[in-house]
Scaffold this motif. Structure first.
Motif, mmCIF file in Angstrom:
data_model
loop_
_atom_site.group_PDB
_atom_site.id
_atom_site.type_symbol
_atom_site.label_atom_id
_atom_site.label_comp_id
_atom_site.label_asym_id
_atom_site.label_seq_id
_atom_site.Cartn_x
_atom_site.Cartn_y
_atom_site.Cartn_z
ATOM 1 N N ASP A 1 1.672 -14.004 2.880
ATOM 2 C CA ASP A 1 0.999 -12.831 2.320
ATOM 3 C C ASP A 1 1.544 -11.584 3.021
ATOM 4 O O ASP A 1 0.988 -11.138 4.022
ATOM 5 C CB ASP A 1 -0.522 -12.941 2.520
ATOM 6 C CG ASP A 1 -1.277 -11.852 1.788
ATOM 7 O OD1 ASP A 1 -0.744 -11.312 0.797
ATOM 8 O OD2 ASP A 1 -2.398 -11.531 2.222
ATOM 9 N N GLN B 1 2.413 -7.829 4.207
ATOM 10 C CA GLN B 1 1.579 -6.639 4.341
ATOM 11 C C GLN B 1 2.386 -5.386 4.002
ATOM 12 O O GLN B 1 3.584 -5.322 4.251
ATOM 13 C CB GLN B 1 1.049 -6.523 5.778
ATOM 14 C CG GLN B 1 0.233 -7.714 6.237
ATOM 15 C CD GLN B 1 -1.053 -7.851 5.441
ATOM 16 O OE1 GLN B 1 -1.791 -6.902 5.272
ATOM 17 N NE2 GLN B 1 -1.286 -9.052 4.937
ATOM 18 N N CYS B 2 1.719 -4.375 3.471
ATOM 19 C CA CYS B 2 2.339 -3.101 3.142
ATOM 20 C C CYS B 2 2.663 -2.352 4.442
ATOM 21 O O CYS B 2 1.807 -2.248 5.329
ATOM 22 C CB CYS B 2 1.388 -2.273 2.290
ATOM 23 S SG CYS B 2 1.972 -0.593 1.963
ATOM 24 N N HIS C 1 -0.987 -1.160 5.279
ATOM 25 C CA HIS C 1 -1.301 -2.423 5.961
ATOM 26 C C HIS C 1 -2.282 -3.312 5.191
ATOM 27 O O HIS C 1 -3.053 -4.043 5.784
ATOM 28 C CB HIS C 1 -1.825 -2.163 7.380
ATOM 29 C CG HIS C 1 -0.869 -1.364 8.190
ATOM 30 N ND1 HIS C 1 0.316 -1.860 8.653
ATOM 31 C CD2 HIS C 1 -0.920 -0.067 8.596
ATOM 32 C CE1 HIS C 1 0.954 -0.918 9.325
ATOM 33 N NE2 HIS C 1 0.237 0.186 9.308
ATOM 34 N N THR C 2 -2.253 -3.242 3.857
ATOM 35 C CA THR C 2 -3.022 -4.171 3.036
ATOM 36 C C THR C 2 -2.038 -5.110 2.344
ATOM 37 O O THR C 2 -0.821 -4.932 2.426
ATOM 38 C CB THR C 2 -3.879 -3.426 1.986
ATOM 39 O OG1 THR C 2 -3.013 -2.675 1.139
ATOM 40 C CG2 THR C 2 -4.888 -2.506 2.647
ATOM 41 N N SER C 3 -2.557 -6.090 1.642
ATOM 42 C CA SER C 3 -1.710 -7.084 0.999
ATOM 43 C C SER C 3 -0.824 -6.441 -0.072
ATOM 44 O O SER C 3 -1.280 -5.594 -0.849
ATOM 45 C CB SER C 3 -2.583 -8.159 0.364
ATOM 46 O OG SER C 3 -1.791 -9.062 -0.351
ATOM 47 N N SER D 1 0.212 -7.827 -2.649
ATOM 48 C CA SER D 1 -0.152 -8.313 -3.983
ATOM 49 C C SER D 1 -1.062 -7.335 -4.713
ATOM 50 O O SER D 1 -1.182 -7.401 -5.930
ATOM 51 C CB SER D 1 -0.817 -9.681 -3.876
ATOM 52 O OG SER D 1 -2.009 -9.584 -3.117
ATOM 53 N N THR D 2 -1.700 -6.415 -4.006
ATOM 54 C CA THR D 2 -2.588 -5.426 -4.637
ATOM 55 C C THR D 2 -1.845 -4.143 -4.977
ATOM 56 O O THR D 2 -2.454 -3.200 -5.470
ATOM 57 C CB THR D 2 -3.759 -5.095 -3.703
ATOM 58 O OG1 THR D 2 -3.247 -4.532 -2.499
ATOM 59 C CG2 THR D 2 -4.580 -6.330 -3.398
#
Length: 86
Positions: A56, A58-59, A63-65, A67-68
């Motif tokens: 998974d 991270q951005c 710093h979020t997934s 995939s979103t």
């Protein structure tokens, strides 16, 4: 009388470098530096395992997934835009 004759060793021929036929200033600089620095060091010096991408990712910005996120690629300018969720 003339100058005394010195016993000199004959000059060693210069070692061949990959830059022998390179023209210009950069070619001369590379021919000078090659005997000092040597060839480029490649690799880590030990066997490496193959790259395994994270499950998974991270951005790097928020710093979020990833995939979103929405990733837009512009076909004209070859730019890639990363749109973080709000």
């Amino acid at each position: 009388m003339g100058k005394p004759v010195r016993n000199r060793k004959p000059a060693r021929p210069k070692a061949a470098t990959p830059f022998d036929k390179a023209p210009g200033f950069i070619g001369r600089l590379n021919r000078f530096m090659y005997p000092i620095a040597g060839p480029a060091s490649l690799g880590a010096g030990h066997p490496e395992e193959p790259y395994e991408p994270p499950a998974d990712p991270q951005c790097p910005v928020c710093h979020t997934s990833l995939s979103t996120h929405a990733i837009d690629r512009d076909p004209v300018t070859n730019r890639t835009f990363l749109n973080c969720p709000r």
